[in-house]
Scaffold this motif. Structure first.
Motif, PDB file in Angstrom:
ATOM      1  N   SER A 325       1.082  -1.233   0.109  1.00 47.14           N
ATOM      2  CA  SER A 325      -0.031  -0.228   0.289  1.00 47.14           C
ATOM      3  C   SER A 325       1.034   1.219   0.096  1.00 47.14           C
ATOM      4  O   SER A 325       0.510   2.264   0.055  1.00 47.14           O
ATOM      5  N   GLN A 326       1.848   1.271   0.359  1.00 48.45           N
ATOM      6  CA  GLN A 326       3.261   2.436  -0.202  1.00 48.45           C
ATOM      7  C   GLN A 326       3.304   3.291  -1.148  1.00 48.45           C
ATOM      8  O   GLN A 326       2.868   2.569  -2.312  1.00 48.45           O
ATOM      9  N   HIS A 327       3.475   4.594  -1.003  1.00 51.51           N
ATOM     10  CA  HIS A 327       3.471   4.911  -2.578  1.00 51.51           C
ATOM     11  C   HIS A 327       5.306   5.022  -2.597  1.00 51.51           C
ATOM     12  O   HIS A 327       5.700   4.807  -2.206  1.00 51.51           O
ATOM     13  N   CYS A 328       5.778   5.199  -4.260  1.00 53.76           N
ATOM     14  CA  CYS A 328       7.272   5.454  -4.262  1.00 53.76           C
ATOM     15  C   CYS A 328       7.243   5.971  -5.677  1.00 53.76           C
ATOM     16  O   CYS A 328       6.246   7.006  -6.525  1.00 53.76           O
ATOM     17  N   VAL A 329       7.981   7.283  -5.466  1.00 55.23           N
ATOM     18  CA  VAL A 329       8.360   8.132  -6.606  1.00 55.23           C
ATOM     19  C   VAL A 329       9.547   8.131  -7.310  1.00 55.23           C
ATOM     20  O   VAL A 329      10.262   7.734  -6.432  1.00 55.23           O
ATOM     21  N   GLY A 330       9.404   8.514  -8.890  1.00 55.67           N
ATOM     22  CA  GLY A 330      10.603   8.036  -9.613  1.00 55.67           C
ATOM     23  C   GLY A 330      11.117   9.389 -10.064  1.00 55.67           C
ATOM     24  O   GLY A 330      10.408  10.382 -10.286  1.00 55.67           O
ATOM     25  N   ILE A 331      12.732   9.702  -9.894  1.00 58.52           N
ATOM     26  CA  ILE A 331      12.752  11.472 -10.254  1.00 58.52           C
ATOM     27  C   ILE A 331      14.025  10.374 -11.394  1.00 58.52           C
ATOM     28  O   ILE A 331      14.790  10.291 -11.029  1.00 58.52           O
ATOM     29  N   VAL A 332      13.479  11.113 -12.767  1.00 54.63           N
ATOM     30  CA  VAL A 332      14.972  11.386 -13.371  1.00 54.63           C
ATOM     31  C   VAL A 332      16.011  12.147 -13.964  1.00 54.63           C
ATOM     32  O   VAL A 332      15.929  12.992 -14.506  1.00 54.63           O
ATOM     33  N   LEU A 333      17.123  11.801 -13.486  1.00 53.63           N
ATOM     34  CA  LEU A 333      17.959  12.362 -13.657  1.00 53.63           C
ATOM     35  C   LEU A 333      19.225  12.064 -15.010  1.00 53.63           C
ATOM     36  O   LEU A 333      19.124  11.429 -15.719  1.00 53.63           O
ATOM     37  N   ALA A 334      19.059  13.748 -16.163  1.00 53.51           N
ATOM     38  CA  ALA A 334      18.435  13.488 -17.374  1.00 53.51           C
ATOM     39  C   ALA A 334      20.118  14.217 -17.966  1.00 53.51           C
ATOM     40  O   ALA A 334      20.528  15.321 -16.661  1.00 53.51           O
ATOM     41  N   VAL A 379      19.625   9.629 -17.841  1.00 52.34           N
ATOM     42  CA  VAL A 379      20.648   9.107 -16.706  1.00 52.34           C
ATOM     43  C   VAL A 379      20.791   7.354 -15.481  1.00 52.34           C
ATOM     44  O   VAL A 379      21.475   6.624 -14.971  1.00 52.34           O
ATOM     45  N   LEU A 380      20.080   8.346 -14.501  1.00 49.90           N
ATOM     46  CA  LEU A 380      19.955   7.360 -13.460  1.00 49.90           C
ATOM     47  C   LEU A 380      18.174   8.194 -13.267  1.00 49.90           C
ATOM     48  O   LEU A 380      17.468   9.025 -13.003  1.00 49.90           O
ATOM     49  N   THR A 381      17.724   6.818 -12.752  1.00 49.73           N
ATOM     50  CA  THR A 381      16.147   7.537 -11.896  1.00 49.73           C
ATOM     51  C   THR A 381      15.734   7.177 -10.948  1.00 49.73           C
ATOM     52  O   THR A 381      16.616   6.375 -10.046  1.00 49.73           O
ATOM     53  N   VAL A 382      15.964   8.032  -9.563  1.00 49.82           N
ATOM     54  CA  VAL A 382      15.554   7.818  -8.461  1.00 49.82           C
ATOM     55  C   VAL A 382      14.340   7.605  -7.465  1.00 49.82           C
ATOM     56  O   VAL A 382      13.347   8.193  -7.914  1.00 49.82           O
ATOM     57  N   THR A 383      14.109   6.135  -6.894  1.00 49.05           N
ATOM     58  CA  THR A 383      12.980   6.360  -6.767  1.00 49.05           C
ATOM     59  C   THR A 383      13.529   5.754  -4.689  1.00 49.05           C
ATOM     60  O   THR A 383      13.950   6.009  -4.344  1.00 49.05           O
ATOM     61  N   ALA A 384      11.898   6.810  -3.737  1.00 46.21           N
ATOM     62  CA  ALA A 384      11.849   6.218  -2.128  1.00 46.21           C
ATOM     63  C   ALA A 384      10.267   5.999  -2.511  1.00 46.21           C
ATOM     64  O   ALA A 384       9.161   6.045  -3.150  1.00 46.21           O
ATOM     65  N   LEU A 385      10.195   4.718  -1.127  1.00 44.64           N
ATOM     66  CA  LEU A 385       8.970   4.001  -1.175  1.00 44.64           C
ATOM     67  C   LEU A 385       8.688   5.642   0.325  1.00 44.64           C
ATOM     68  O   LEU A 385       9.442   6.298   0.669  1.00 44.64           O
ATOM     69  N   GLY A 386       6.622   5.759   0.003  1.00 45.36           N
ATOM     70  CA  GLY A 386       7.071   6.640   1.549  1.00 45.36           C
ATOM     71  C   GLY A 386       5.253   6.218   2.419  1.00 45.36           C
ATOM     72  O   GLY A 386       4.768   5.677   1.006  1.00 45.36           O
ATOM     73  N   ASP A 387       4.754   6.343   2.983  1.00 43.10           N
ATOM     74  CA  ASP A 387       3.571   5.840   3.367  1.00 43.10           C
ATOM     75  C   ASP A 387       2.539   6.632   3.420  1.00 43.10           C
ATOM     76  O   ASP A 387       1.454   5.939   3.182  1.00 43.10           O
ATOM     77  N   ASP A 388       2.899   8.137   2.587  1.00 43.82           N
ATOM     78  CA  ASP A 388       1.742   8.789   1.048  1.00 43.82           C
ATOM     79  C   ASP A 388       2.587   9.076   0.699  1.00 43.82           C
ATOM     80  O   ASP A 388       3.770   8.984   0.128  1.00 43.82           O
ATOM     81  N   LEU A 389       2.258   9.652  -0.607  1.00 40.54           N
ATOM     82  CA  LEU A 389       2.487  10.481  -1.589  1.00 40.54           C
ATOM     83  C   LEU A 389       3.741  11.773  -1.056  1.00 40.54           C
ATOM     84  O   LEU A 389       4.807  11.627  -2.155  1.00 40.54           O
ATOM     85  N   SER A 390       3.239  12.778  -0.528  1.00 44.68           N
ATOM     86  CA  SER A 390       4.210  13.666  -0.948  1.00 44.68           C
ATOM     87  C   SER A 390       5.304  12.838   0.801  1.00 44.68           C
ATOM     88  O   SER A 390       6.706  13.603   0.799  1.00 44.68           O
ATOM     89  N   ALA A 391       5.175  12.209   1.256  1.00 49.27           N
ATOM     90  CA  ALA A 391       6.217  11.586   2.227  1.00 49.27           C
ATOM     91  C   ALA A 391       7.440  10.600   0.811  1.00 49.27           C
ATOM     92  O   ALA A 391       8.612  11.124   1.134  1.00 49.27           O
TER      93      ALA A 391
END
Ligand code: AMP
Ligand code: GLY
Length: 423
Positions: A325-334, A379-391
Motif C-alpha cells: 500500500s506504500q507510494h513510490c516516486v521516481g525522478i529521472v536525472l538526465a 542517466v539515472l532514476t532515483v526512487t523512494a517509498l513512503g507511506d503517502d505520496l508526499s512522504a
C-alpha cells in the motif's frame, strides 16, 4: 531459475534488481545490461535486438527464462527467435508487438474491437496528410507510425503548426522512427495514467498503475521525452479505475487478440487519457514503461520472477506476489540536452547506494574501473517509498540532492515537480 534480462535502461536495471531479489532466482544476467545490472550479475556484450546471438548464449549458459525489456527487442523478433529455440520468454511475439511498433496497426485494432480511442486519420504521404488537415478543426496530434523512443508525437495547437511540422518531416528532415506513414489524431482532454496488465495468452489482469511525466520541463513545458519521472499508485482517479479499464479496454483487447490468433505473452501497457467519459487509449506498449517500472516494482512483494514465469508459461499465478500500500516516486536525472541530443559523461561515481526505501537505477551506461560512463540522455532514476505520496516525494528529492552531489557532476538536470502536479 537462471534469468536473462534483455535491454540496458533504468527499466531493465529495476527488472534485474526485482528479479534477483525473488526467491526463485538463482542467477541473473543482462544483455547488454548497464552499470546497475553489472553490480548483481553478468552483462553480455550482445545487442538487445540480436536474437540469434542471445539464443545461442542462452543455450551455452543454461538460461531458464528471458524477460524482454525494450520495444526494440520485441520488434526485432527476439521473442520469436528464443521461443523457436525452446526458451521460456516474457514478452510478446513480433506480430503481437505491433500493438506498439505500429501506431496504425494499433489504431485499426482498437477500431475493429471497439476499444475507446481518439478519432484518427492515417496518411501515407505529405499530400494525403495535407488533404486530411484541410478538413481539420482545432488542435491535432501528429504521430509518426514507427518506434521513436517517445519522440514521434507532437501535440500541435492548430492546423498551421501541424502543416509546418509535417512539411519538415516529409521535406528535408526525416520522420521520427524512420518510416513514411503518420497518424493525425483528435486531441483528448483529461488526465493521463498508465495501467500495466499481464497477459498469459488466455487471461489479462491489471497488476499496477502509475502516472508518468512526459514533458522535459517543469509544469509540463518543453518537448515530449521518454518520461522524466513517475509515481505509483496514481492519485485522484476514480475508485473503479481498474474495473473500467478491465471492462472497456482489457476484455475487448484480449477478445481481439484471440480472434486474430495473436499470441500475446507479456505485459500490455495501456497509456490512457482519463476523460469525462472514462478511459481512452492514447497508446498501447508491448513492454513495461520507463520510468514507470522503477516505481511499480518497489511496490511488488513476493516472488516476482515466478509471477513473470507463470505468465510466460501460459498460466498466470497472482498468488505469487502482493502489492504494497506504500507510494513510490521516481525522478529521472538526465543530461541537460535531453531529448534534443545526448552528451556522453565519463567518470561518474559508481556508488549510487541510498538508504531507507530509496534506490537509484542506471540508464544506458557502463562500469569501467570503478566509475561509470554513460551515453547521456536519461542517466539515472532515483526512487523512494513512503507511506503517502508526499512522504515518498520528499524522500525522493532528498535522495536526488544527495546523489547529485556524490556523482561529482553538475551536468545532470531533473524536473522539480514530479508527483507535485498532475502529469
Ligand atoms: P504516445 O507516444 O502516443 O503515448 O504520445 C505521447 C504523448 O503525447 C502522450 O503521453 C500524451 O501526452 C500526448 N498525446 C498523444 N496522443 C494524444 C491525444 N490523442 N490527445 C492528447 N494528447 C495526446
Ligand atoms: N514512460 C513512457 C514509456 O515507457 O513509453
Amino acid at each position: 531459475m537462471r534469468i536473462l534480462v534483455v535491454g540496458n535502461g533504468a527499466r531493465e536495471d529495476a527488472l534485474s534488481w526485482r528479479l534477483a531479489e525473488s526467491p526463485s532466482c538463482e542467477a541473473i544476467f543482462a544483455a547488454p545490461g548497464n552499470a546497475g545490472t553489472a553490480s548483481r550479475g553478468e552483462n553480455w556484450e550482445i545487442a538487445a535486438t540480436d536474437g540469434r546471438a542471445i539464443a545461442q548464449r542462452c543455450a551455452e549458459q543454461r538460461i531458464d527464462f528471458v524477460v524482454l525489456g525494450p520495444e526494440t527487442a520485441i520488434a526485432a523478433g527476439v521473442g520469436d527467435r528464443l521461443r523457436d529455440a525452446g526458451i521460456t520468454v516474457f514478452g510478446p511475439s513480433r506480430s503481437a508487438g505491433r500493438l506498439e511498433s505500429s501506431k496504425i496497426f494499433a489504431k485499426r485494432f482498437m477500431q475493429r474491437h471497439g476499444i475507446p480511442t481518439a478519432h484518427a486519420v492515417v496518411a501515407h504521404s505529405f499530400e494525403a496528410a495535407e488533404r486530411a488537415l484541410d478538413e481539420w478543426d482545432g488542435s491535432v496530434v501528429v504521430k509518426a507510425d514507427g518506434l521513436a523512443a517517445g519522440k514521434g508525437v507532437v501535440v500541435a495547437p492548430d492546423v498551421a503548426t501541424a502543416r509546418s511540422l509535417l512539411a519538415g518531416w516529409y521535406g528535408g528532415a526525416r520522420i521520427p522512427g524512420g518510416g513514411s506513414d503518420i497518424v493525425l489524431e483528435e486531441r483528448l482532454e483529461g488526465r493521463e495514467v498508465s495501467v500495466f496488465a499481464l497477459c498469459d495468452g488466455r487471461a489479462i489482469v491489471p497488476i499496477g498503475a502509475a502516472c508518468d511525466y512526459k514533458r522535459a520541463g517543469d509544469s509540463d513545458t518543453g518537448p515530449n521525452t521518454g518520461g522524466m519521472g513517475a509515481y505509483s499508485p496514481p492519485a485522484g482517479f476514480p475508485g473503479e479505475l481498474y474495473d473500467l479499464v478491465r471492462e472497456r479496454i482489457l476484455a475487448p483487447a484480449l477478445r481481439g487478440l484471440l480472434a486474430e490468433s495473436e499470441s500475446y505473452i507479456g505485459v500490455l501497457y495501456c497509456g490512457l487519457m482519463w476523460t469525462v467519459d472514462g478511459p481512452y487509449v492514447i497508446e498501447f506498449n508491448a513492454r513495461f514503461g520507463d520510468p514507470e517500472t522503477q516505481v511499480l516494482l518497489p511496490r511488488i512483494n513476493g516472488d516476482f520472477a515466478a509471477l513473470l514465469h507463470s505468465v510466460a508459461s501460459g498460466a498466470i499465478d497472482l498468488s505469487l506476489t502482493t502489492t504494497s500500500s506504500q507510494h513510490c516516486v521516481g525522478i529521472v536525472l538526465a543530461t541537460s540536452d535531453y531529448p534534443r541530443s545526448n552528451t556522453p559523461l565519463k567518470g561518474l561515481s559508481a556508488d549510487v547506494a541510498l538508504g531507507d526505501g530509496c534506490r537509484a537505477f542506471w540508464g544506458g551506461s557502463q562500469r569501467l574501473d570503478g566509475t561509470v560512463t554513460t551515453g547521456g540522455g536519461r542517466v539515472l532514476t532515483v526512487t523512494a517509498l513512503g507511506d503517502d505520496l508526499s512522504a515518498a516525494r520528499g524522500k525522493a528529492y532528498a535522495a536526488v540532492e544527495q546523489l547529485a552531489g556524490r556523482l561529482g557532476t553538475g551536468a545532470l538536470t531533473y524536473r522539480t515537480d514530479i508527483a507535485a502536479v498532475s502529469p
